[in-house]
Design an enzyme around this catalytic site. Structure first.
Site, mmCIF file in Angstrom:
data_model
loop_
_atom_site.group_PDB
_atom_site.id
_atom_site.type_symbol
_atom_site.label_atom_id
_atom_site.label_comp_id
_atom_site.label_asym_id
_atom_site.label_seq_id
_atom_site.Cartn_x
_atom_site.Cartn_y
_atom_site.Cartn_z
ATOM 1 N N HIS A 70 -26.280 84.054 52.530
ATOM 2 C CA HIS A 70 -26.307 85.434 52.039
ATOM 3 C C HIS A 70 -25.999 86.341 53.234
ATOM 4 O O HIS A 70 -26.324 85.994 54.371
ATOM 5 C CB HIS A 70 -27.724 85.705 51.504
ATOM 6 N N LYS A 74 -38.850 88.572 44.680
ATOM 7 C CA LYS A 74 -38.225 87.441 43.974
ATOM 8 C C LYS A 74 -39.270 86.418 43.533
ATOM 9 O O LYS A 74 -38.939 85.393 42.958
ATOM 10 C CB LYS A 74 -37.202 86.760 44.888
ATOM 11 N N CYS A 122 -23.451 89.095 47.483
ATOM 12 C CA CYS A 122 -23.674 89.240 48.932
ATOM 13 C C CYS A 122 -23.370 87.927 49.652
ATOM 14 O O CYS A 122 -24.113 87.531 50.568
ATOM 15 C CB CYS A 122 -25.099 89.702 49.240
ATOM 16 N N ASP A 147 -33.852 80.625 55.614
ATOM 17 C CA ASP A 147 -33.838 81.729 54.659
ATOM 18 C C ASP A 147 -34.377 81.155 53.354
ATOM 19 O O ASP A 147 -33.680 80.416 52.653
ATOM 20 C CB ASP A 147 -32.406 82.252 54.505
ATOM 21 N N GLN A 178 -34.664 82.287 48.167
ATOM 22 C CA GLN A 178 -34.470 81.696 46.835
ATOM 23 C C GLN A 178 -35.282 80.428 46.637
ATOM 24 O O GLN A 178 -35.350 79.923 45.520
ATOM 25 C CB GLN A 178 -32.977 81.392 46.593
HETATM 26 N N1 C6P Z 1 -30.318 87.982 47.038
HETATM 27 C C1 C6P Z 1 -29.256 88.110 44.868
HETATM 28 O O1 C6P Z 1 -29.026 88.662 43.795
HETATM 29 P P1 C6P Z 1 -33.756 91.007 50.202
HETATM 30 O O2 C6P Z 1 -32.670 91.894 49.665
HETATM 31 O O3 C6P Z 1 -34.059 91.317 51.631
HETATM 32 O O4 C6P Z 1 -34.967 90.947 49.331
HETATM 33 O O5 C6P Z 1 -33.181 89.518 50.142
HETATM 34 C C2 C6P Z 1 -31.964 89.218 50.767
HETATM 35 C C3 C6P Z 1 -31.559 87.806 50.479
HETATM 36 C C4 C6P Z 1 -31.538 86.895 51.530
HETATM 37 N N2 C6P Z 1 -31.224 85.604 51.334
HETATM 38 C C5 C6P Z 1 -30.921 85.135 50.120
HETATM 39 C C6 C6P Z 1 -30.613 83.669 49.954
HETATM 40 C C7 C6P Z 1 -30.915 85.989 49.014
HETATM 41 O O6 C6P Z 1 -30.604 85.515 47.818
HETATM 42 C C8 C6P Z 1 -31.227 87.366 49.206
HETATM 43 C C9 C6P Z 1 -31.173 88.332 48.067
HETATM 44 C C10 C6P Z 1 -30.209 88.784 45.841
HETATM 45 O O7 C6P Z 1 -28.763 87.025 45.163
HETATM 46 C C11 C6P Z 1 -29.822 90.201 46.083
HETATM 47 S S1 C6P Z 1 -28.231 90.353 46.858
#
Ligand code: C6P
Length: 416
Positions: A131, A234, A374, A208, A211
């Site tokens: 991401h 999430k 993203c 990371d 997910q």
């Molecule tokens: N992915 C998706 O719809 P934040 O925005 O900081 O809570 O998370 C960022 C982020 C980082 N790593 C991974 C693997 C992610 O999936 C995400 C967030 C969302 O896929 C929003 S773009």
């Protein structure tokens, strides 16, 4: 809509659904089918109540006042930290740093640890399925410090070539930073092996887990990861709260990103010293309500049982993969075997633009995400500009997967 009362996973989906007020909503006159959980999850009543109780009965700043409300707010905030630490099996509560989310947690490491430990000619290993949150901060660090990014070979389904990875280490490898579950392909990476190999070379690893932690049991000590980043929103918690887990020695070796209140020991006119963990890395008034809400979310997930959550989603993912691959012209990305992946399913419907698929599904009350998620480098690797993406969670049902597959088939027919 028929909702299964329970699944082989031993999870009572009907009872769980009743805990989530928004799932009773209608969208465009149809029952909401919420399949955008990788973007953000819905919140159970217990989390909403925890936020409301804080604001209605003990709203105060923490670690500051000597009054009763402040003491209670401080105790609840620190209790939430302890519950999150137990949830991921951190060795110490102070290894849990509250952040705004995964993005802030990773930036905290890139600045606070990276600026100290990464220099000219050094290398950071990562994958093409990261991401942007686990890619852009490292590009920024590499540019600041004269370092470079190297990409671990992987196939189009996100399977990492571990042998090639093991050969990438050299004297200037400083960090490995990889996703534990792809937000596009759903691929679950072999995190324990990735860490093991890196540690043979004395290189730390950041996972990371944005997910993964909401969906699979994660034991940070067993994995051996040095840093783990994830987002509260999430995993049934509020937005604006997330976590950087770091092994004590790594957090100790970090410089604070935010100078200000709460993070100092002594402030003089021209210099200051920092207080102990975790406060050193949490300058300013934190998201008190958010942390308390995240504590309630963790309690909820633990009451259901993370192995039950995983098993339920595996069942639904297998079902969804089977139904979608039965629709003529639908291409599903990621590993074909549900056991290699989580419930994040990206797909392309014939030649139809994913945004059109998303709009048609929305008209039927079905919420999916369409776009590059993203993950632009991954989109390029897949040879598409965007995908439609359905993502599952503990409250989703087989009947909802039926709705998705029927909606996708109608989209295919509509544009044929
Ligand atoms: N992915 C998706 O719809 P934040 O925005 O900081 O809570 O998370 C960022 C982020 C980082 N790593 C991974 C693997 C992610 O999936 C995400 C967030 C969302 O896929 C929003 S773009």
């Amino acid at each position: 809509m028929a909702v299964p009362i329970s699944t082989a996973a031993g999870l009572d989906a009907a009872a769980i659904r009743a805990d989530f007020p928004v799932l009773a909503e209608q969208v465009h006159g149809r029952p909401l089918v919420y399949l955008d959980n990788a973007a953000t999850s819905q919140k159970p009543r217990a989390v909403i109540d925890a936020l409301q109780t804080y604001y209605e009965t003990y709203n105060a700043n923490i670690h500051r006042g000597l009054h009763a409300l402040s003491e209670r707010a401080t105790a609840e905030y620190e209790d939430a930290r302890a519950r999150v630490a137990r949830f991921i099996n951190a060795a110490h509560s102070h290894e849990v740093i509250f952040t705004r989310g995964t993005t802030e947690a990773i930036n905290l490491v890139a600045r606070g640890w990276g600026d100290e430990h990464v220099g000219e000619g050094d290398e950071i290993l990562l994958t093409e399925m990261e991401h942007h949150s686990n890619l852009v901060p490292w590009q920024m660090l590499a540019q600041r410090r004269g370092a470079s990014l190297r990409y671990i070979p992987m196939d189009a389904e996100g399977r990492i070539d571990l042998e090639a990875y093991a050969r990438m280490f050299g004297p200037q490898t400083r960090l490995v930073t990889v996703t534990q579950m792809s937000n596009v392909l759903g691929t679950i990476t072999p995190a324990a092996e990735i860490v093991q190999i890196a540690h043979v070379h004395g290189v730390p690893v950041l996972l990371d887990a944005a997910q993964s932690i909401p969906h699979v049991p994660v034991n940070v000590q067993e994995l051996g990861a040095d840093f783990v980043a994830f987002s509260g929103h999430k995993m049934l918690g509020p937005t604006g709260i997330g976590v950087l887990y770091g092994r004590e020695s790594f957090l100790d070796a970090m410089e604070p990103l935010f100078g200000g209140g709460s993070m100092i020991r002594v402030v003089q006119l021209h210099q200051s010293s920092w207080t102990e963990l975790p406060y050193k890395l949490e300058g300013g008034t934190p998201n008190i309500a958010g942390a308390i809400g995240l504590g309630a979310a963790v309690d909820y997930l633990q009451a259901v049982g993370m192995p039950n959550v995983t098993a339920h989603e595996l069942e639904l993912t297998e079902y969804a993969l089977a139904l979608l691959s039965d629709v003529d012209g639908v291409r599903v990305f990621g590993p074909p075997d549900a056991t290699d992946r989580g419930g994040v399913i990206s797909f392309y419907v014939g030649d139809v633009h994913p945004h059109d698929v998303g709009t048609l599904l929305d008209a039927e009350g079905i919420a999916v995400r369409a776009g590059h998620h993203c993950a632009q480098p991954l989109m390029r690797k897949l040879g598409v500009a965007a995908t439609a993406r359905a993502s599952l969670y503990l409250y989703n049902t087989a009947a909802e997967v039926d709705c998705l597959a029927a909606g996708v088939a109608r989209a295919m027919a509509f544009f044929a």
